[in-house]
Design a protein around this motif. Structure first.
Motif, PDB file in Angstrom:
ATOM      1  N   UNK A   1       0.820  -1.212   0.000  1.00 40.89           N
ATOM      2  CA  UNK A   1       0.000   0.000   0.000  1.00 40.89           C
ATOM      3  C   UNK A   1       0.848   1.253   0.000  1.00 40.89           C
ATOM      4  N   UNK A   2       1.933   1.219   0.780  1.00 38.78           N
ATOM      5  CA  UNK A   2       2.843   2.359   0.844  1.00 38.78           C
ATOM      6  C   UNK A   2       3.475   2.648  -0.513  1.00 38.78           C
ATOM      7  N   UNK A   3       3.910   1.599  -1.200  1.00 39.81           N
ATOM      8  CA  UNK A   3       4.533   1.773  -2.520  1.00 39.81           C
ATOM      9  C   UNK A   3       3.514   2.325  -3.514  1.00 39.81           C
ATOM     10  N   UNK A   4       2.324   1.753  -3.527  1.00 39.40           N
ATOM     11  CA  UNK A   4       1.282   2.225  -4.443  1.00 39.40           C
ATOM     12  C   UNK A   4       0.898   3.667  -4.145  1.00 39.40           C
ATOM     13  N   UNK A   5       0.906   4.017  -2.870  1.00 41.50           N
ATOM     14  CA  UNK A   5       0.621   5.406  -2.481  1.00 41.50           C
ATOM     15  C   UNK A   5       1.711   6.328  -3.017  1.00 41.50           C
ATOM     16  N   UNK A   6       2.959   5.878  -2.927  1.00 39.60           N
ATOM     17  CA  UNK A   6       4.077   6.657  -3.469  1.00 39.60           C
ATOM     18  C   UNK A   6       3.971   6.851  -4.967  1.00 39.60           C
ATOM     19  N   UNK A   7       3.357   5.882  -5.643  1.00 36.41           N
ATOM     20  CA  UNK A   7       3.162   5.975  -7.098  1.00 36.41           C
ATOM     21  C   UNK A   7       1.942   6.810  -7.460  1.00 36.41           C
ATOM     22  N   UNK A   8       1.143   7.183  -6.455  1.00 36.54           N
ATOM     23  CA  UNK A   8      -0.066   7.953  -6.730  1.00 36.54           C
ATOM     24  C   UNK A   8      -1.255   7.090  -7.111  1.00 36.54           C
ATOM     25  N   UNK A   9      -1.148   5.767  -6.899  1.00 34.43           N
ATOM     26  CA  UNK A   9      -2.259   4.856  -7.196  1.00 34.43           C
ATOM     27  C   UNK A   9      -3.080   4.681  -5.920  1.00 34.43           C
ATOM     28  N   UNK A  10      -3.852   5.702  -5.598  1.00 36.75           N
ATOM     29  CA  UNK A  10      -4.471   5.778  -4.279  1.00 36.75           C
ATOM     30  C   UNK A  10      -5.566   4.737  -4.055  1.00 36.75           C
ATOM     31  N   UNK A  11      -6.370   4.456  -5.059  1.00 36.65           N
ATOM     32  CA  UNK A  11      -7.434   3.460  -4.875  1.00 36.65           C
ATOM     33  C   UNK A  11      -6.845   2.073  -4.633  1.00 36.65           C
ATOM     34  N   UNK A  12      -5.805   1.723  -5.386  1.00 40.97           N
ATOM     35  CA  UNK A  12      -5.145   0.435  -5.184  1.00 40.97           C
ATOM     36  C   UNK A  12      -4.458   0.378  -3.817  1.00 40.97           C
TER      37      UNK A  12
END
Length: 288
Positions: free
Chosen positions: A46-57
């Motif tokens: 979740x942290x990595x996806x958040x860093x990528x801006x993929x907030x829903x994922x």
């Protein structure tokens, strides 16, 4: 898992996700799908996806982590609070303020229970609620939570800290938006003094405080004081400092989460440049 963390720190999100996926596959088989280590991997993904801006994922993985941690530890646990904070932060970024407030309140209540009211964790949680209140236009509530955070910081640290400067700055913003310019000037001045003492008078944080002092003085019809601050800001090349700080550390969570002028600073600076020129012309015309 360690390799994934290394890649995450290097902002190589593709490889980080690849290794986290491998870790998840191994631990799901060897430890079981309900193990707390699996919850930790969900959180990291979740942290990595958040860093990528993929907030829903990212939200999906934080929710999975939260469910496992609640089942394993119960409501009052630091890792549970971390999930609440991440979920609330995503909703905040997405401007879903009611949902953000709900989870950030849970974060605050949990951290108060786990760490106590005089803890860095409690101070940070209070500050996040204040940020939500400011975004919602609930400025008096925001000031209350900021002041609670400030009291905790003052209790924890004997010396001046950047966090204290930031809290004074944020309170100044809340008062400014609530059109209480006397109070905003007071807190911006304290912020400016703290940042000048900790860093220097030309540090971007100190300059940002001066910028808001100038705006507050202008709103208070104090032309000379506003011009004085504007002069200091405009000749300190604030815009280049802001840009340099982004280029030097574009992935900095501290910068992304805490630097209020990521949303307002450059726009405000450009506005002030034109206002400053107009004010100077008006001032010179009056003097003549």
């Amino acid at each position: 898992n360690n390799i994934a963390q290394v890649y995450e720190k290097k902002c190589d999100y593709g490889l980080a996700l690849e290794y986290y996926a491998k870790t998840l596959q191994i631990w799901s088989v060897t430890l079981g799908l309900k193990h707390t280590n699996v919850a930790s991997v969900y959180f990291s993904i979740g942290d990595v996806l958040m860093g990528k801006g993929e907030y829903d994922n990212a939200l999906e993985y934080f929710e999975k982590s939260l469910e496992l941690r609640l089942n394993a530890f119960g409501e009052y646990n630091g890792t549970v609070a971390s999930c609440y904070e991440k979920i609330g932060t995503i909703f905040f970024i997405q401007k879903k303020f009611d949902s953000a407030e709900h989870f950030l309140y849970k974060n605050l209540i949990t951290k108060l229970a786990v760490f106590g009211e005089n803890s860095p964790e409690a101070a940070s949680a209070n500050e996040k609620i204040a940020e939500i209140n400011t975004a919602q236009g609930q400025y008096e509530k925001a000031v209350g939570f900021y002041l609670t955070a400030m009291r905790t910081v003052n209790t924890l640290f004997e010396k001046e800290t950047p966090q204290l400067g930031r809290l004074n700055f944020n309170i100044g913003v809340a008062y400014y938006k609530n059109e209480n310019y006397e109070k905003s000037i007071q807190f911006f001045n304290t912020s400016k003094q703290l940042f000048t003492s900790i860093f220097s008078s030309k540090h971007r944080y100190a300059l940002e405080a001066k910028l808001w002092i100038a705006m507050s003085e202008l709103k208070n019809n104090n032309l000379n004081q506003s011009l004085e601050m504007l002069n200091e800001v405009l000749f300190s090349n604030l815009e280049n400092q802001l840009k340099a700080s982004v280029y030097q550390n574009p992935s900095s969570k501290e910068f992304a989460n805490r630097l209020l002028f990521e949303n307002t600073g450059l726009v405000l600076l450009n506005t002030l440049e034109s206002k400053a020129m107009a004010l100077y012309q008006k001032y010179n015309h009056v003097q003549k």
